[in-house]
Structures are given as structure tokens and as C-alpha cells.
Design a protein around this motif. Structure first.
Motif, PDB file in Angstrom:
ATOM      1  N   PRO A 160       0.813  -1.219   0.000  1.00 16.42           N
ATOM      2  CA  PRO A 160       0.000   0.000   0.000  1.00 16.42           C
ATOM      3  C   PRO A 160       0.842   1.264   0.000  1.00 16.42           C
ATOM      4  CG  PRO A 160       0.070  -0.937   2.201  1.00 16.42           C
ATOM      5  CD  PRO A 160       0.746  -1.928   1.285  1.00 16.42           C
ATOM      6  N   VAL A 161       0.233   2.324  -0.487  1.00 20.55           N
ATOM      7  CA  VAL A 161       0.818   3.650  -0.318  1.00 20.55           C
ATOM      8  C   VAL A 161       0.872   3.966   1.165  1.00 20.55           C
ATOM      9  CG1 VAL A 161       0.391   6.111  -0.679  1.00 20.55           C
ATOM     10  CG2 VAL A 161       0.024   4.503  -2.539  1.00 20.55           C
ATOM     11  N   VAL A 162       1.967   4.570   1.600  1.00 15.59           N
ATOM     12  CA  VAL A 162       2.051   5.113   2.948  1.00 15.59           C
ATOM     13  C   VAL A 162       2.339   6.596   2.810  1.00 15.59           C
ATOM     14  CG1 VAL A 162       2.735   2.978   4.075  1.00 15.59           C
ATOM     15  CG2 VAL A 162       4.506   4.456   3.106  1.00 15.59           C
ATOM     16  N   GLY A 204       5.020   7.115  -0.330  1.00 16.04           N
ATOM     17  CA  GLY A 204       5.984   6.092  -0.667  1.00 16.04           C
ATOM     18  C   GLY A 204       5.281   4.757  -0.747  1.00 16.04           C
ATOM     19  N   LEU A 205       6.046   3.702  -0.967  1.00 17.96           N
ATOM     20  CA  LEU A 205       5.506   2.360  -1.007  1.00 17.96           C
ATOM     21  C   LEU A 205       6.078   1.555   0.153  1.00 17.96           C
ATOM     22  CD1 LEU A 205       5.679   1.622  -4.834  1.00 17.96           C
ATOM     23  CD2 LEU A 205       3.663   2.168  -3.481  1.00 17.96           C
ATOM     24  N   LEU A 206       5.255   0.688   0.709  1.00 20.68           N
ATOM     25  CA  LEU A 206       5.677  -0.077   1.873  1.00 20.68           C
ATOM     26  C   LEU A 206       6.843  -0.997   1.541  1.00 20.68           C
ATOM     27  CD1 LEU A 206       4.718  -0.181   4.798  1.00 20.68           C
ATOM     28  CD2 LEU A 206       3.338  -2.164   4.205  1.00 20.68           C
ATOM     29  N   SER A 207       6.942  -1.434   0.295  1.00 20.06           N
ATOM     30  CA  SER A 207       8.066  -2.283  -0.096  1.00 20.06           C
ATOM     31  C   SER A 207       9.394  -1.568   0.103  1.00 20.06           C
ATOM     32  CB  SER A 207       7.910  -2.716  -1.555  1.00 20.06           C
ATOM     33  OG  SER A 207       7.617  -1.605  -2.380  1.00 20.06           O
ATOM     34  N   ASP A 208       9.429  -0.258  -0.138  1.00 15.71           N
ATOM     35  CA  ASP A 208      10.665   0.485   0.101  1.00 15.71           C
ATOM     36  C   ASP A 208      10.984   0.552   1.584  1.00 15.71           C
ATOM     37  OD1 ASP A 208      11.416   1.127  -2.558  1.00 15.71           O
ATOM     38  OD2 ASP A 208       9.851   2.639  -2.632  1.00 15.71           O
ATOM     39  N   ALA A 209       9.957   0.631   2.422  1.00 13.60           N
ATOM     40  CA  ALA A 209      10.199   0.608   3.867  1.00 13.60           C
ATOM     41  C   ALA A 209      10.770  -0.740   4.296  1.00 13.60           C
ATOM     42  CB  ALA A 209       8.910   0.912   4.623  1.00 13.60           C
ATOM     43  N   ILE A 210      10.316  -1.833   3.675  1.00 11.58           N
ATOM     44  CA  ILE A 210      10.874  -3.155   3.986  1.00 11.58           C
ATOM     45  C   ILE A 210      12.353  -3.180   3.644  1.00 11.58           C
ATOM     46  CG2 ILE A 210      10.801  -5.605   3.386  1.00 11.58           C
ATOM     47  CD1 ILE A 210       7.799  -5.244   2.811  1.00 11.58           C
ATOM     48  N   PRO A 238      -8.494   1.755   3.993  1.00 15.22           N
ATOM     49  CA  PRO A 238      -8.554   0.334   3.656  1.00 15.22           C
ATOM     50  C   PRO A 238      -8.413   0.087   2.158  1.00 15.22           C
ATOM     51  CG  PRO A 238     -10.325   0.929   5.173  1.00 15.22           C
ATOM     52  CD  PRO A 238      -9.694   2.211   4.717  1.00 15.22           C
ATOM     53  N   GLY A 239      -8.850   1.047   1.344  1.00 16.83           N
ATOM     54  CA  GLY A 239      -8.762   0.879  -0.104  1.00 16.83           C
ATOM     55  C   GLY A 239      -7.343   0.858  -0.631  1.00 16.83           C
ATOM     56  N   TRP A 240      -6.365   1.271   0.189  1.00 18.34           N
ATOM     57  CA  TRP A 240      -4.963   1.198  -0.209  1.00 18.34           C
ATOM     58  C   TRP A 240      -4.380  -0.199   0.026  1.00 18.34           C
ATOM     59  CZ3 TRP A 240      -2.531   6.232   2.330  1.00 18.34           C
ATOM     60  CH2 TRP A 240      -3.096   7.361   1.738  1.00 18.34           C
ATOM     61  N   ASP A 241      -5.170  -1.093   0.576  1.00 21.34           N
ATOM     62  CA  ASP A 241      -4.684  -2.358   1.105  1.00 21.34           C
ATOM     63  C   ASP A 241      -5.546  -3.496   0.566  1.00 21.34           C
ATOM     64  OD1 ASP A 241      -3.433  -4.243   2.746  1.00 21.34           O
ATOM     65  OD2 ASP A 241      -3.972  -3.269   4.632  1.00 21.34           O
ATOM     66  N   PHE A 242      -5.103  -4.749   0.769  1.00 21.40           N
ATOM     67  CA  PHE A 242      -5.984  -5.888   0.574  1.00 21.40           C
ATOM     68  C   PHE A 242      -7.016  -5.900   1.698  1.00 21.40           C
ATOM     69  CE2 PHE A 242      -2.624  -8.745  -1.707  1.00 21.40           C
ATOM     70  CZ  PHE A 242      -2.692  -7.923  -2.808  1.00 21.40           C
ATOM     71  N   PRO A 243      -8.185  -6.470   1.481  1.00 18.01           N
ATOM     72  CA  PRO A 243      -9.210  -6.504   2.534  1.00 18.01           C
ATOM     73  C   PRO A 243      -8.734  -7.292   3.753  1.00 18.01           C
ATOM     74  CG  PRO A 243     -10.162  -7.037   0.397  1.00 18.01           C
ATOM     75  CD  PRO A 243      -8.682  -7.046   0.215  1.00 18.01           C
ATOM     76  N   PRO A 244      -9.155  -6.895   4.959  1.00 16.62           N
ATOM     77  CA  PRO A 244      -8.832  -7.682   6.155  1.00 16.62           C
ATOM     78  C   PRO A 244      -9.288  -9.135   5.971  1.00 16.62           C
ATOM     79  CG  PRO A 244      -9.762  -5.575   6.785  1.00 16.62           C
ATOM     80  CD  PRO A 244      -9.921  -5.677   5.294  1.00 16.62           C
TER      81      PRO A 244
END
Length: 457
Positions: free
Chosen positions: A110-112, A229-235, A266-272
Motif C-alpha cells: 500500500p501507499v504510505v 511512498g511504497l511499503l516495499s521500500d520501507a521493507i 482500507p482501499g490502499w490495502d488488501f481486505p482484512p
């Protein structure tokens, strides 16, 4: 939809990704052909350690218990990123599992975004008020963060601007910095923006720290703003920080990490409930990366967010429990905001958190005149400002209290135990355990020092 794909390749490939002395294989060599995935060739593959319970019989995904993390080639996996053509990750993973058994997970990327203030209210006090309330008690004990690395994971730092406002020279430890592919500029010399504010607010409390610039939120992607940013870059950034920390002798493994950003919708993410969900899922690769970095000895702080009931940020999309993902991680300190008069600011997000219910942990100061990063009359605001103030406090305590003497979990307990109760009696979802009290913290450290002297005698 942007995704992170977790692959378990041959051990020699994992070893090449883990070892900084080897050339990291390109994403295409690891991913090969994945049906329906448009691979991002600019994202360098990142190794993900395998979590294991420290005690026999434990749950490897229970982040409330002690965990160990293995980067051994036979244990670790590797992340690549790209875009898939549908929004049903469970179905996509089922299909991939039949043709690529080495693919062990597809997670949301997701976008952060940063968490500045909502509304246009003027500042309450200035940074000198914060110094008097927070810093003076620490400096009286010689606790200024000298030599402690403090990473600002944000939009980058402009050290010259921070130095001009503080009236001193500010340096950035460029050797420890990290930036995503495609981000141009030198560490410590990025445009004045949100990350500059965060660096300033940390230095109010701990002027002796070694600033580490991690401009994750300057990721270049189509349609991005300067604060996304993207969470993958944070990883990838957290993998870098963990490698830096573990390269030091055990007695020197001290690192404070300040994160004033999060996921708003929530729309930036996969559903819970989906396997690759981020906001509610302790098994998401970034949530595991946070646990691994904390286990290695880092104190990690996250802003609680600006989705409080009184004045929510316009981007807030969670109908309830907006403190989500790593901002609600049990291994981090989640920071709420108060003004310099001690009143909770209306935009400070309330708990319960999604990964750990008892969030936020503590509260400290925000919405004061300070860095001038957004103009001379705009406050340093949001839980974005409160988080680096708290990070500066932790760094100041680490001046003479390394992680070998008090692990990060113990530091969080110390901050909670000494906090001034606010709101409802005991823990509450507005202030957490209360407002950080540096006078009580300094006293606690004096007691520790005396007890240690008696033990040596």
C-alpha cells in the motif's frame, strides 16, 4: 494493484541477496515469469528473515512473544514487487501455488503517507516550551543522545535548514543512509519538507544524535506526491538498518527509528482477512521486518496517526480503529499528540489498535512553532511531530543506557511506567499510558545507576 511477492528460491540465491559482499541478483532472475505480474525491475530484491518462537512450542506469528529471526539461506525468503491484474489476491495466490510452489505469499504494497496536521489552527507555544517541558530534565543528567544513531524514515532531511533554525551545525551520517531506487539527492540535502521537520523535532531533545537519513517517502512512482511512498521500500530500508545494526559489536547495537507516516485507507490495502493484508495482518512482510529490527536491538517509534474523532485528516478512511499496521505493532512505541498545555490535540488517533489493542502507548508534544518547514507561521504538528520528539527522548536515554542493558521492550515499559496518567484512570485509548515525563525518567535512571553501583560493590 501493487503487490509484494514473497519467493523462496534456491539457498545460493538467498545467500547472494543476504550477503552485502555479493552482487544482488536482479528481480527478473529471481521472479522469472509469474503469470499476471508486471514486475518492477528497479526494486532490488530484499531478503526476509524467517521468524521462530524463542520458546519451544510457540507461535511464530505471535508478535507479543519473544521471537528469533533467521537469515540462513535455507530459512529466509526473498521479496520482489510489481502489479497484478486483479484485486483477488487469494485467488491469485491459489493459481500461482499450482504453477510456482516457490511463491509463498502475495502481500499488499500500500501507499504510505506522512501525517501532518489537519485544519489550520495556529501553533500552541514554540519549541522552547518543548525544551523546558521535556529536554531540561534530560540535559541536567547529561543525556543528549551523543553518538546514538537516530534514523528519520520520511521525506529526507535538509540539515542546513535545521541548523539555521537551531543556530548550530547539523550533520547527517551519510554512510548509514538509504534511499529507494530513483530518488535523487544527497543525504542531508533533500528539499525542506516533512522529514526536515521530524529531524528538527528530534534534535530539540537530543542534539547529540547521529542523524541517519532514510527518505522512503520520496519513492518515485506514477501519480505520487512528495509525501507518499511504497511499503516495499520501507521493507528494504528496514533490512538495511538491521544489517547496519547487526554489523556492530553487541555492546554498541543502539539505534532509534522514527516513523511519522502510515496507511490511511482500507482501499490502499488488501481486505482484512486476505493473506496479503497489511493493516490487520501480523504476517505481512513489513510487520515481520519491524519485529526483526526490534529484536536486533532497535527502538522503533511510529506516529499514532491523525484520524482522531475531533478533527480527522481528510484522507482518513478507516471507519474505526485507525491505528493500523506497524503503527499498532506490539514491538513499537505508538505516539499520540498533546499541545504544550498538555491537552490532547483533536486529530490524534485513538485506539484500540489493529495489531495490538493497547495503542497508542504514550503521548507527547506537537502543534508548536518550530522548524518552519511549512512556513514561518505553520506549526510542527500532527502526531508526525510528537513521534520524533518521543524518539529524541528515547535517544537521549540511550546516551548511557544501551540496548544490552535495557532491551527495546524494557525501554517501552520504562516510558509507560513513568508516564503521567491523563484522561481516564490508567491506560486509555486517547493518551495510552499517559504523557511522557522526562523528570521521572531521569530519576529512574539515577536509581538504576545507584543500584548498579551497589551491585558492583
Amino acid at each position: 494493484m501493487r503487490v509484494i511477492v514473497q519467493i523462496r528460491p534456491e539457498p545460493d540465491v538467498v545467500a547472494a541477496v543476504v550477503d552485502p559482499g555479493q552482487t544482488t541478483p536482479v528481480a527478473a532472475d529471481i521472479a522469472r515469469s509469474i503469470p499476471g505480474l508486471a514486475l518492477d525491475p528497479d526494486f532490488a530484491p530484499v531478503a526476509v528473515p524467517q521468524p521462530r518462537p524463542a520458546d519451544p512450542g510457540g507461535d511464530p506469528l505471535n508478535l507479543e512473544q519473544p521471537l528469533e529471526f533467521s537469515l540462513a539461506p535455507e530459512d529466509a525468503s526473498v521479496l520482489v514487487r510489481g502489479e497484478i491484474q486483479d484485486y483477488d489476491p487469494a485467488a491469485r495466490l491459489a493459481v500461482l501455488g499450482t504453477v510456482r510452489p516457490d511463491i509463498v505469499g502475495v502481500s499488499a504494497d500500500p501507499v504510505v503517507a506522512t501525517t501532518p496536521t489537519c485544519g489550520g489552527t495556529p501553533p500552541v507555544g514554540d519549541w522552547h516550551d518543548v525544551q523546558r517541558a521535556v529536554t531540561d530534565a534530560l540535559r541536567a543528567e547529561g543525556l543528549d543522545g551523543h553518538g546514538v544513531p537516530l534514523a528519520i524514515v520520511d521525506t529526507g532531511i535538509n540539515a542546513a535548514h535545521v541548523g539555521r533554525v537551531l543556530g548550530t551545525t547539523v550533520a547527517v551520517d551519510a554512510a548509514r543512509g538509504w534511499k529507494p531506487a530513483g530518488v535523487e539527492g544527497d543525504f542531508g540535502a533533500f528539499p525542506v519538507n516533512h522529514g526536515t521537520m521530524c529531524a528538527f523535532d528530534a534534535l530539540i531533545v537530543a542534539p547529540g544524535v547521529d542523524l541517519v537519513d532514510i527518505p522512503v517517502l520520496l519513492s518515485q512512482r506514477t501519480g505520487a506526491t512528495a509525501m507518499e511512498g511504497l511499503l516495499s521500500d520501507a521493507i528494504a530500508a528496514y533490512a538495511h538498518l538491521r544489517a547496519q545494526l547487526e554489523s556492530l559489536p553487541a555492546e554498541q547495537r543502539t539505534l532509534v527509528v522514527s516513523n511519522s507516516w502510515g496507511s490511511f485507507k482500507p482501499g490502499w490495502d488488501f481486505p482484512p482477512g486476505q493473506p496479503g493484508n497489511y493493516s490487520d495482518n501480523r504476517a505481512h512482510p513489513f510487520n515481520l521486518a519491524v519485529a526483526a529490527l526490534e529484536q536486533a536491538g532497535a527502538d522503533i517509534l511510529f506516529a499514532a496517526g491523525n484520524c482522531g474523532r475531533d478533527c480527522p485528516d481528510s484522507r482518513c478512511g478507516f471507519p474505526d480503529r485507525p491505528i493500523n499496521g506497524a503503527n499498532s505493532h506490539p514491538a513499537v512505541l505508538s505516539v499520540a499528540g498533546i499541545d504544550t498545555r498538555g491537552a490532547r490535540v483533536g486529530y490524534s488517533s485513538q485506539g484500540p489498535g489493529r495489531l495490538s489493542r493497547r495503542k497508542p502507548d504514550i503521548a507527547t508534544y506537537t502543534h508548536f512553532a518550530g522548524s518552519g518547514a511549512f512556513g514561518a507561521h505553520s506549526p510542527d504538528s500532527g502526531t508526525s511531530a510528537a513521534c520524533p520528539v518521543a524518539a529524541g527522548i528515547v535517544a537521549a536515554l540511550r546516551t548511557r543506557l544501551p540496548a544490552t542493558q535495557l532491551p527495546p521492550a524494557g525501554m517501552r515499559t520504562l516510558l509507560r511506567r513513568t508516564a503521567v496518567d491523563a484522561g481516564a484512570d490508567g491506560f486509555d485509548y486517547d493518551y495510552g499510558y499517559g504523557i511522557i515525563d522526562t523528570t521521572a525518567l531521569a530519576e529512574a535512571l539515577r536509581h538504576r545507576a545507584k543500584a548498579g553501583t551497589r551491585a558492583r560493590l
